[in-house]
Design a protein around this motif. Structure first.
Motif, PDB file in Angstrom:
ATOM      1  N   VAL A 186      -4.065   7.018  -1.191  1.00 38.98           N
ATOM      2  CA  VAL A 186      -3.708   6.886  -2.522  1.00 38.98           C
ATOM      3  C   VAL A 186      -3.301   5.576  -2.773  1.00 38.98           C
ATOM      4  CG1 VAL A 186      -2.625   7.359  -4.720  1.00 38.98           C
ATOM      5  CG2 VAL A 186      -3.495   9.149  -3.272  1.00 38.98           C
ATOM      6  N   GLY A 187      -2.229   5.002  -1.927  1.00 39.40           N
ATOM      7  CA  GLY A 187      -1.806   3.674  -2.020  1.00 39.40           C
ATOM      8  C   GLY A 187      -2.889   2.722  -1.510  1.00 39.40           C
ATOM      9  N   GLN A 188      -3.886   2.724  -0.806  1.00 44.25           N
ATOM     10  CA  GLN A 188      -4.871   1.820  -0.465  1.00 44.25           C
ATOM     11  C   GLN A 188      -5.979   1.746  -1.628  1.00 44.25           C
ATOM     12  OE1 GLN A 188      -7.037   2.942   3.346  1.00 44.25           O
ATOM     13  NE2 GLN A 188      -6.470   0.900   3.985  1.00 44.25           N
ATOM     14  N   TYR A 189      -6.175   2.750  -2.184  1.00 41.95           N
ATOM     15  CA  TYR A 189      -7.163   2.798  -3.427  1.00 41.95           C
ATOM     16  C   TYR A 189      -6.120   1.855  -4.583  1.00 41.95           C
ATOM     17  CZ  TYR A 189      -9.999   6.733  -1.712  1.00 41.95           C
ATOM     18  OH  TYR A 189     -10.838   7.578  -1.097  1.00 41.95           O
ATOM     19  N   ILE A 190      -5.035   2.486  -4.870  1.00 37.68           N
ATOM     20  CA  ILE A 190      -4.337   1.661  -6.262  1.00 37.68           C
ATOM     21  C   ILE A 190      -4.464   0.134  -5.750  1.00 37.68           C
ATOM     22  CG2 ILE A 190      -2.779   1.741  -7.562  1.00 37.68           C
ATOM     23  CD1 ILE A 190      -4.296   4.014  -8.081  1.00 37.68           C
ATOM     24  N   ASP A 191      -3.876  -0.272  -4.442  1.00 32.77           N
ATOM     25  CA  ASP A 191      -3.543  -1.599  -4.143  1.00 32.77           C
ATOM     26  C   ASP A 191      -4.914  -2.204  -4.117  1.00 32.77           C
ATOM     27  OD1 ASP A 191      -1.950  -3.578  -3.023  1.00 32.77           O
ATOM     28  OD2 ASP A 191      -3.275  -3.411  -1.447  1.00 32.77           O
ATOM     29  N   ALA A 192      -6.000  -1.672  -3.754  1.00 29.21           N
ATOM     30  CA  ALA A 192      -7.213  -2.687  -3.704  1.00 29.21           C
ATOM     31  C   ALA A 192      -7.512  -2.574  -5.185  1.00 29.21           C
ATOM     32  CB  ALA A 192      -8.258  -1.417  -2.841  1.00 29.21           C
ATOM     33  N   LEU A 193      -7.678  -1.645  -5.860  1.00 30.20           N
ATOM     34  CA  LEU A 193      -8.040  -1.660  -7.355  1.00 30.20           C
ATOM     35  C   LEU A 193      -7.292  -2.710  -8.423  1.00 30.20           C
ATOM     36  CD1 LEU A 193      -8.824   2.187  -8.184  1.00 30.20           C
ATOM     37  CD2 LEU A 193     -10.618   0.327  -8.043  1.00 30.20           C
ATOM     38  N   VAL A 228       0.783  -1.103   0.073  1.00 27.03           N
ATOM     39  CA  VAL A 228      -0.103   0.067  -0.085  1.00 27.03           C
ATOM     40  C   VAL A 228       0.963   0.944  -0.104  1.00 27.03           C
ATOM     41  CG1 VAL A 228      -1.629   1.353   1.341  1.00 27.03           C
ATOM     42  CG2 VAL A 228      -2.066  -1.208   0.915  1.00 27.03           C
ATOM     43  N   ILE A 229       1.807   1.385   0.867  1.00 26.71           N
ATOM     44  CA  ILE A 229       2.820   2.583   0.829  1.00 26.71           C
ATOM     45  C   ILE A 229       3.696   2.598  -0.261  1.00 26.71           C
ATOM     46  CG2 ILE A 229       4.647   3.525   2.377  1.00 26.71           C
ATOM     47  CD1 ILE A 229       1.854   3.178   3.788  1.00 26.71           C
ATOM     48  N   ASP A 230       3.984   1.512  -0.953  1.00 24.84           N
ATOM     49  CA  ASP A 230       4.929   1.421  -2.162  1.00 24.84           C
ATOM     50  C   ASP A 230       4.134   2.050  -3.386  1.00 24.84           C
ATOM     51  OD1 ASP A 230       6.910   0.409  -0.905  1.00 24.84           O
ATOM     52  OD2 ASP A 230       6.748  -1.594  -1.321  1.00 24.84           O
ATOM     53  N   GLU A 231       2.605   1.444  -3.439  1.00 21.52           N
ATOM     54  CA  GLU A 231       1.802   2.338  -4.361  1.00 21.52           C
ATOM     55  C   GLU A 231       1.708   3.688  -4.258  1.00 21.52           C
ATOM     56  OE1 GLU A 231       0.832   0.673  -6.906  1.00 21.52           O
ATOM     57  OE2 GLU A 231       1.024  -1.206  -6.815  1.00 21.52           O
ATOM     58  N   GLY A 232       1.480   4.290  -3.008  1.00 15.81           N
ATOM     59  CA  GLY A 232       1.393   5.624  -2.727  1.00 15.81           C
ATOM     60  C   GLY A 232       2.501   6.061  -3.307  1.00 15.81           C
ATOM     61  N   LEU A 233       3.907   5.764  -3.069  1.00 16.23           N
ATOM     62  CA  LEU A 233       5.066   6.496  -3.279  1.00 16.23           C
ATOM     63  C   LEU A 233       5.234   6.325  -4.741  1.00 16.23           C
ATOM     64  CD1 LEU A 233       7.520   4.732  -0.625  1.00 16.23           C
ATOM     65  CD2 LEU A 233       7.265   7.332  -0.996  1.00 16.23           C
ATOM     66  N   LYS A 234       4.629   5.431  -5.437  1.00 14.07           N
ATOM     67  CA  LYS A 234       4.778   5.324  -6.906  1.00 14.07           C
ATOM     68  C   LYS A 234       3.832   6.385  -7.500  1.00 14.07           C
ATOM     69  CE  LYS A 234       4.451   1.038  -8.570  1.00 14.07           C
ATOM     70  NZ  LYS A 234       4.083  -0.041  -8.943  1.00 14.07           N
ATOM     71  N   HIS A 235       2.600   6.682  -6.848  1.00 13.76           N
ATOM     72  CA  HIS A 235       1.788   7.732  -7.595  1.00 13.76           C
ATOM     73  C   HIS A 235       1.497   9.110  -6.805  1.00 13.76           C
ATOM     74  CE1 HIS A 235       0.306   3.523  -8.801  1.00 13.76           C
ATOM     75  NE2 HIS A 235       0.072   4.179  -9.841  1.00 13.76           N
ATOM     76  N   VAL A 236       2.131   9.292  -5.894  1.00 12.50           N
ATOM     77  CA  VAL A 236       2.115  10.464  -5.280  1.00 12.50           C
ATOM     78  C   VAL A 236       3.585  10.878  -5.058  1.00 12.50           C
ATOM     79  CG1 VAL A 236       1.453  11.815  -3.316  1.00 12.50           C
ATOM     80  CG2 VAL A 236      -0.006   9.765  -4.280  1.00 12.50           C
ATOM     81  N   HIS A 237       3.845  12.245  -5.161  1.00 14.40           N
ATOM     82  CA  HIS A 237       5.262  12.861  -4.937  1.00 14.40           C
ATOM     83  C   HIS A 237       5.538  12.762  -3.440  1.00 14.40           C
ATOM     84  CE1 HIS A 237       8.454  15.789  -4.623  1.00 14.40           C
ATOM     85  NE2 HIS A 237       8.496  15.645  -6.046  1.00 14.40           N
ATOM     86  N   ASN A 238       6.653  12.364  -3.273  1.00 16.71           N
ATOM     87  CA  ASN A 238       7.039  11.887  -1.812  1.00 16.71           C
ATOM     88  C   ASN A 238       7.242  13.093  -1.050  1.00 16.71           C
ATOM     89  OD1 ASN A 238       9.367  13.245  -2.737  1.00 16.71           O
ATOM     90  ND2 ASN A 238      10.582  11.251  -2.534  1.00 16.71           N
ATOM     91  N   ASP A 239       7.012  14.451  -1.530  1.00 16.40           N
ATOM     92  CA  ASP A 239       7.000  15.609  -0.498  1.00 16.40           C
ATOM     93  C   ASP A 239       5.428  15.779  -0.074  1.00 16.40           C
ATOM     94  OD1 ASP A 239       9.358  16.477  -0.483  1.00 16.40           O
ATOM     95  OD2 ASP A 239       9.485  17.885  -2.017  1.00 16.40           O
ATOM     96  N   THR A 240       4.374  15.248  -0.658  1.00 17.33           N
ATOM     97  CA  THR A 240       2.951  15.104  -0.321  1.00 17.33           C
ATOM     98  C   THR A 240       3.035  14.444   1.144  1.00 17.33           C
ATOM     99  OG1 THR A 240       2.433  15.328  -2.619  1.00 17.33           O
ATOM    100  CG2 THR A 240       0.733  14.832  -1.024  1.00 17.33           C
ATOM    101  N   CYS A 241       1.908  14.907   1.754  1.00 17.69           N
ATOM    102  CA  CYS A 241       1.867  14.662   3.260  1.00 17.69           C
ATOM    103  C   CYS A 241       1.689  13.040   3.177  1.00 17.69           C
ATOM    104  CB  CYS A 241       0.707  15.437   3.826  1.00 17.69           C
ATOM    105  SG  CYS A 241      -1.067  15.144   3.415  1.00 17.69           S
ATOM    106  N   TYR A 242       1.837  12.367   4.440  1.00 19.41           N
ATOM    107  CA  TYR A 242       1.795  11.199   4.423  1.00 19.41           C
ATOM    108  C   TYR A 242       0.406  10.340   4.381  1.00 19.41           C
ATOM    109  CZ  TYR A 242       2.965   6.412   6.379  1.00 19.41           C
ATOM    110  OH  TYR A 242       3.033   4.975   6.724  1.00 19.41           O
ATOM    111  N   PRO A 243      -0.693  10.974   4.897  1.00 14.20           N
ATOM    112  CA  PRO A 243      -1.765  10.499   4.761  1.00 14.20           C
ATOM    113  C   PRO A 243      -2.423  10.444   3.544  1.00 14.20           C
ATOM    114  CG  PRO A 243      -1.734  12.331   6.724  1.00 14.20           C
ATOM    115  CD  PRO A 243      -0.467  12.074   5.887  1.00 14.20           C
ATOM    116  N   CYS A 244      -2.007  11.561   2.484  1.00 15.65           N
ATOM    117  CA  CYS A 244      -2.382  11.497   1.350  1.00 15.65           C
ATOM    118  C   CYS A 244      -1.886  10.182   0.552  1.00 15.65           C
ATOM    119  CB  CYS A 244      -2.122  12.742   0.679  1.00 15.65           C
ATOM    120  SG  CYS A 244      -2.742  12.655  -1.063  1.00 15.65           S
ATOM    121  N   LEU A 245      -0.604   9.984   0.850  1.00 16.33           N
ATOM    122  CA  LEU A 245       0.265   8.944   0.279  1.00 16.33           C
ATOM    123  C   LEU A 245      -0.592   7.570   0.835  1.00 16.33           C
ATOM    124  CD1 LEU A 245       4.031   8.501   0.114  1.00 16.33           C
ATOM    125  CD2 LEU A 245       2.592   6.769   1.109  1.00 16.33           C
ATOM    126  N   CYS A 246      -0.986   7.557   1.970  1.00 12.42           N
ATOM    127  CA  CYS A 246      -1.664   6.309   2.260  1.00 12.42           C
ATOM    128  C   CYS A 246      -2.808   5.780   1.681  1.00 12.42           C
ATOM    129  CB  CYS A 246      -1.836   6.278   4.136  1.00 12.42           C
ATOM    130  SG  CYS A 246      -0.337   6.268   4.837  1.00 12.42           S
TER     131      CYS A 246
END
Length: 420
Positions: free
Chosen positions: A80-87, A60-78
């Motif tokens: 997005v990662g949960q969405y992409i991983d689920a889909l 989930v975290i890896d998907e978040g890092l892949k799709h969101v800039h790593n300067d974006t806040c951690y909750p957003c990364l989590c």
């Protein structure tokens, strides 16, 4: 020179339509485990096919890092990662799936999650619409339809979720029979969701007293345990994915976690709108409506406090007016970016009710909360002397081991103080 092609994420995106209620499954990130257990069933009763996502692996975290800039806040990364991983799991019909996110409308990145989510989905799942739950007029063409009746139900769900969470955390560490507290939690949550189905959810006194009495009947050991408050940015304060199962970790360390009520955050947002009227002269219909709404919700909160006091088995939840007074000792209520003055207020209120040990959860990229959290620690320690606060950073590069080791150092001091 070849023209650089850009993708428009503000106009060219799939929009939520009313008829999708009957054709689409809605995926919701697990931001509020205690309250979403009730809200998920509530939305199903309203005819929506919803699912609270429970995926929490490193993927989930890896998907978040892949799709969101790593300067974006951690909750957003989590999120997005949960969405992409689920889909990507293959469990869902991508032609008939949507994702839902809340927007506070405040001056933080949380209000801008939707463009980031849309950009991530565009790369791999371009037909999946994003639905916004907000009360600020944002994303009008993709907002979740919110009737007054549904809003009222959500308010009751938050109050009941707070009562369940508050009783559970004061019972679980002391239960004589392992699993007894979890059994009661499941039973009262089922009772609450049934009350919405039978249209008896407005029986506020009966339901709150039923929750308090049910947990009060669990046999508890008479022990003194280290009590640890959890404050900070709202996502990492509550979400198990965001804080690496912080509540469960504290229970495993033989501590009592003390997590402030979610309604406090709701009241905080309302009070900020009211304060804008006093600070900036923004007085009008919206300002008057917020004053009326605050009076109603705070009145409900005071009723819950009276139920706890009459029962006598548990420490009552904090009175929000008391939280405001605690904030005034430390930080001006004009400091409202992120969780702002609420963090200082909760830490002060916890200290005044004997919870000297506090984990201040700070996600990477959430500058207002770092300032409001870490910035008031010295003042609080000067005011309350024995307050034992550790600020823990949650970000994709911080390991769970390092986070837990920092908390264990705080707990070592806490146990010394308890033994004294």
């Amino acid at each position: 020179m070849e023209e650089v092609k850009t993708i428009d994420y503000t106009e060219n995106y799939p929009k939520w339509k009313a008829e999708y209620k009957h054709t689409h499954k809605i995926l919701i990130p697990d931001m509020l485990p205690w309250h979403f257990a009730i809200i998920e069933e509530l939305l199903r009763q309203e005819g929506y096919d919803v699912e609270i996502l429970k995926n929490d692996s490193r993927t989930v975290i890896d998907e978040g890092l892949k799709h969101v800039h790593n300067d974006t806040c951690y909750p957003c990364l989590c999120v997005v990662g949960q969405y992409i991983d689920a889909l990507k799991s293959g469990k869902y019909d991508l032609e008939h799936t949507a994702v839902l996110i809340t927007q506070s409308g405040g001056g933080c990145r949380a209000s801008n999650y939707i463009p980031l989510i849309r950009k991530a989905l565009k790369a791999e799942f371009p037909k999946v619409p994003v639905v916004s739950v907000n009360f600020s007029g944002l994303e009008k063409d993709s907002s979740f339809p919110m009737s007054l009746k549904l809003m009222l139900k959500l308010v009751y769900a938050i109050f009941y979720g707070d009562t369940v969470m508050w009783c559970y955390n004061q019972t679980k560490p002391y239960e004589e029979e392992a699993g007894a507290c979890d059994f009661v939690r499941d039973r009262v949550v089922a009772e609450i969701t049934e009350s919405f189905k039978s249209k008896k959810y407005k029986q506020f006194k009966r339901l709150n007293n039923s929750i308090i009495t049910a947990f009060g009947a669990v046999k508890r050991r008479a022990e003194n345990k280290v009590r640890v408050g959890i404050v900070g940015e709202i996502y990492v304060k509550y979400a198990y994915l965001g804080n690496n199962q912080l509540e469960k970790f504290l229970l495993s360390e033989d501590c009592e976690p003390v997590v402030p009520a979610l309604m406090d955050f709701v009241l905080y947002c309302i009070v900020n709108n009211i304060n804008d009227g006093y600070f900036y002269g923004r007085k009008g219909v919206f300002w008057q409506a917020n004053k009326i709404l605050y009076k109603i919700l705070h009145g409900k909160q005071k009723k819950i406090i009276s139920y706890f006091e009459k029962d006598g088995n548990f420490e009552p939840i904090h009175d929000f007016e008391h939280l405001r007074k605690c904030a005034d000792k430390v930080l001006n209520q004009g400091v409202k970016m992120g969780e702002g003055w609420l963090i200082a207020a909760e830490m002060a209120a916890l200290a005044e009710t004997g919870v000297q040990n506090i984990v201040c959860a700070q996600p990477f990229g959430c500058l207002p909360n770092h300032i409001a959290g870490k910035g008031v620690v010295r003042t609080l320690k000067t005011m309350y002397g024995d307050e034992n606060i550790v600020a823990v950073d949650y970000d994709p590069s911080a390991t769970k081991v390092n986070q837990e080791n920092r908390i264990k150092l705080m707990l070592a001091t806490a146990r010394e103080n308890l033994n004294k």
